[in-house]
Design a protein around this motif. Sequence first.
Motif, PDB file in Angstrom:
ATOM      1  N   SER A  39       0.835  -1.211   0.000  1.00 11.47           N
ATOM      2  CA  SER A  39       0.000   0.000   0.000  1.00 11.47           C
ATOM      3  C   SER A  39       0.867   1.257   0.000  1.00 11.47           C
ATOM      4  CB  SER A  39      -0.911   0.011   1.233  1.00 11.47           C
ATOM      5  OG  SER A  39      -1.707  -1.131   1.263  1.00 11.47           O
ATOM      6  N   LEU A  40       1.952   1.213   0.804  1.00 12.85           N
ATOM      7  CA  LEU A  40       2.810   2.398   0.952  1.00 12.85           C
ATOM      8  C   LEU A  40       3.601   2.702  -0.321  1.00 12.85           C
ATOM      9  CD1 LEU A  40       3.907   4.566   2.900  1.00 12.85           C
ATOM     10  CD2 LEU A  40       5.699   2.938   3.550  1.00 12.85           C
ATOM     11  N   THR A  42       3.209   1.120  -3.511  1.00 13.58           N
ATOM     12  CA  THR A  42       2.570   0.889  -4.816  1.00 13.58           C
ATOM     13  C   THR A  42       1.231   1.617  -4.942  1.00 13.58           C
ATOM     14  OG1 THR A  42       3.611  -1.286  -4.959  1.00 13.58           O
ATOM     15  CG2 THR A  42       1.741  -0.882  -6.409  1.00 13.58           C
ATOM     16  N   ILE A  43       0.310   1.323  -4.025  1.00 14.07           N
ATOM     17  CA  ILE A  43      -1.033   1.907  -4.169  1.00 14.07           C
ATOM     18  C   ILE A  43      -1.013   3.412  -3.924  1.00 14.07           C
ATOM     19  CG2 ILE A  43      -3.375   1.903  -3.217  1.00 14.07           C
ATOM     20  CD1 ILE A  43      -3.076  -1.053  -2.705  1.00 14.07           C
ATOM     21  N   TYR A  44      -0.317   3.848  -2.853  1.00 19.95           N
ATOM     22  CA  TYR A  44      -0.286   5.294  -2.570  1.00 19.95           C
ATOM     23  C   TYR A  44       0.376   6.102  -3.699  1.00 19.95           C
ATOM     24  CZ  TYR A  44       1.088   9.766  -0.632  1.00 19.95           C
ATOM     25  OH  TYR A  44       1.296  11.106  -0.467  1.00 19.95           O
ATOM     26  N   PRO A  45       1.585   5.688  -4.204  1.00 15.63           N
ATOM     27  CA  PRO A  45       2.162   6.441  -5.326  1.00 15.63           C
ATOM     28  C   PRO A  45       1.268   6.446  -6.563  1.00 15.63           C
ATOM     29  CG  PRO A  45       3.821   5.028  -4.330  1.00 15.63           C
ATOM     30  CD  PRO A  45       2.503   4.644  -3.722  1.00 15.63           C
ATOM     31  N   LEU A  47      -2.116   6.267  -6.686  1.00 17.91           N
ATOM     32  CA  LEU A  47      -3.225   7.208  -6.489  1.00 17.91           C
ATOM     33  C   LEU A  47      -2.721   8.648  -6.444  1.00 17.91           C
ATOM     34  CD1 LEU A  47      -5.258   5.229  -3.792  1.00 17.91           C
ATOM     35  CD2 LEU A  47      -5.714   5.416  -6.248  1.00 17.91           C
ATOM     36  N   ARG A  48      -1.539   8.853  -5.840  1.00 18.67           N
ATOM     37  CA  ARG A  48      -0.970  10.202  -5.746  1.00 18.67           C
ATOM     38  C   ARG A  48      -0.614  10.745  -7.137  1.00 18.67           C
ATOM     39  NH1 ARG A  48      -0.958  14.985  -3.505  1.00 18.67           N
ATOM     40  NH2 ARG A  48       1.093  15.976  -3.340  1.00 18.67           N
ATOM     41  N   THR A  51      -3.821  11.779  -8.882  1.00 15.57           N
ATOM     42  CA  THR A  51      -4.308  13.030  -8.288  1.00 15.57           C
ATOM     43  C   THR A  51      -3.466  14.223  -8.738  1.00 15.57           C
ATOM     44  OG1 THR A  51      -4.994  11.769  -6.344  1.00 15.57           O
ATOM     45  CG2 THR A  51      -4.874  14.150  -6.098  1.00 15.57           C
TER      46      THR A  51
END
Length: 304
Positions: A39-40, A42-45, A47-48, A51
Amino acid sequence: MEACLSQEKETRVSLLSKLKLTNKTAPYYFIAPAVFLFSLFTIYPFLRTITLSFFSYERGQYIFTGLANYSRLFGDEVFYQALSNTFIYLLIQVPLMSMLSLVLAVAMNSRFIKWKSQFRVGYFLPSVTEMVAYSIIFSLFLNDKGLLNYLLSILGIDSVSWLVDPFWAKFSIMLALTWRWTGYNMVIMLAGLQGIPADLYEAAEIDGASKLKQFFYITIPQMKPLILFSMLMSTIGTINLFSEPFILTKGGPGNSTMSLGLYLYNQGFMNLNFGYASAISVVLLILTAVMSYIQVKVGGKDNG
């Protein structure tokens, strides 16, 4: 008051009992670190990035600009140049490298070749070569007074501007890519070749089929899933191409070797335009997904 405290205490005890390590909860504890790291990083970068593609950095802060970055992107001549270059690499280098990998794999699988282990190691070594050493070798090899021009001069042929002329600069990028990744794909295909039942070739020989017919009617159909996998991985790598044009030509001359990956890097880390770079990366993601889907549908329709 005492009843409330008692109820709160019971709730805490119940919650702690649920969090206690048991056979039922143990799997969740074991996968929790992996889920957290995924999540830290792969998923967060991911989505970031999506955005950020709707923001622009102005006067020290990010300002929401809607689709302005995408509107600018589709009117950007350098982006179209990078897109065109990437497709040229994709359409020429990937099929040639895959074909060469298959031919080498067939040769390495043949009983007529001696010192197979040494050849396999030799072909695979470029894929594990460090980028710095790789760049120094090709810079020395391809510059105006490099080894290749020296060999051409011995043969009485004029020297070639391998890294300065737009045509030869593209050729040099494709040459470097082929040198580095052919052995890697050869190993994948060699593993597939060794899984083809020998009975098929024996039956074909009894029926009088030549080696060429065996290659086209047994080897290639049996190898189709691995050929598709190899081409898919090469396509994804080529769409995200960065290292070779960055090290050898810096995208020049005149953006003639600029790739989408290098253009993204220039916008994000050279111009510090992260909103625009994020928009490029989103387009890259969509392009990679579409090309992968087309390859799987066209090349893999017979494989279920």
